[in-house]
Design a protein around this motif. Structure first.
Motif, short mmCIF file in Angstrom:
data_model
loop_
_atom_site.label_atom_id
_atom_site.label_comp_id
_atom_site.label_asym_id
_atom_site.label_seq_id
_atom_site.Cartn_x
_atom_site.Cartn_y
_atom_site.Cartn_z
N ALA A 157 61.64 36.30 23.33
CA ALA A 157 62.39 34.90 24.13
C ALA A 157 62.16 36.31 25.53
CB ALA A 157 64.26 35.87 23.50
N ASP A 215 59.29 34.08 26.23
CA ASP A 215 58.84 32.99 26.50
C ASP A 215 59.81 32.38 27.81
OD1 ASP A 215 57.72 31.69 23.84
OD2 ASP A 215 59.99 31.63 22.92
N ALA A 216 60.56 33.50 28.61
CA ALA A 216 61.38 33.69 29.22
C ALA A 216 60.29 33.55 31.15
CB ALA A 216 62.42 34.04 30.17
N ASP A 217 58.91 33.35 30.20
CA ASP A 217 57.52 34.18 31.65
C ASP A 217 57.39 33.10 32.06
OD1 ASP A 217 56.17 35.33 32.66
OD2 ASP A 217 55.51 36.98 32.11
N GLN A 265 55.27 30.31 29.83
CA GLN A 265 55.21 29.09 29.24
C GLN A 265 53.87 27.89 29.93
OE1 GLN A 265 57.16 27.14 27.63
NE2 GLN A 265 57.67 29.22 28.10
#
Length: 105
Positions: free
Chosen positions: A68, A71-73, A77
């Motif tokens: 998670a 994925d937030a970086d 992305q």
């Protein structure tokens, strides 16, 4: 402890390009967030054009938290966008060691 085995099948002739892109862009981000890479392999016999990597986590919760955060970086992305279309198949397995399995990590 759990082990995540990720197997990606690439189109014929695309391995060198993928490995160079992953090593330069994807691997540094995965190492930053996921941490313990047991190994990264390419197939020589059997189903060809595959890369297999195995990651080690303390638990499913540890894996979920780490993935998670990655994925937030925004850099991750952006890498995922550049990496689109790289695979014809993907398989992810979560494995747990037996009580008699050697622990190398």
């Amino acid at each position: 402890m759990i082990y995540e085995q990720r197997t990606y099948t690439l189109p014929h002739g695309q391995m060198d390009e993928y490995l160079a892109r992953f090593e330069a862009e994807g691997l540094p981000l995965e190492m930053k967030y996921l941490g313990r890479l047991l190994g990264f392999y390419v197939t020589e016999i059997g189903t060809l054009n595959q890369v297999v990597h195995i990651w080690v986590y303390d638990s499913m919760a540890d894996r979920e938290q780490r993935r998670a955060a990655m994925d937030a970086d925004p850099e991750w992305q952006a890498f995922k966008v550049r990496n689109r279309g790289s695979f014809v198949a993907q398989e992810v397995k979560i494995m747990r060691p037996t009580k008699f399995s050697p622990h190398w990590v």
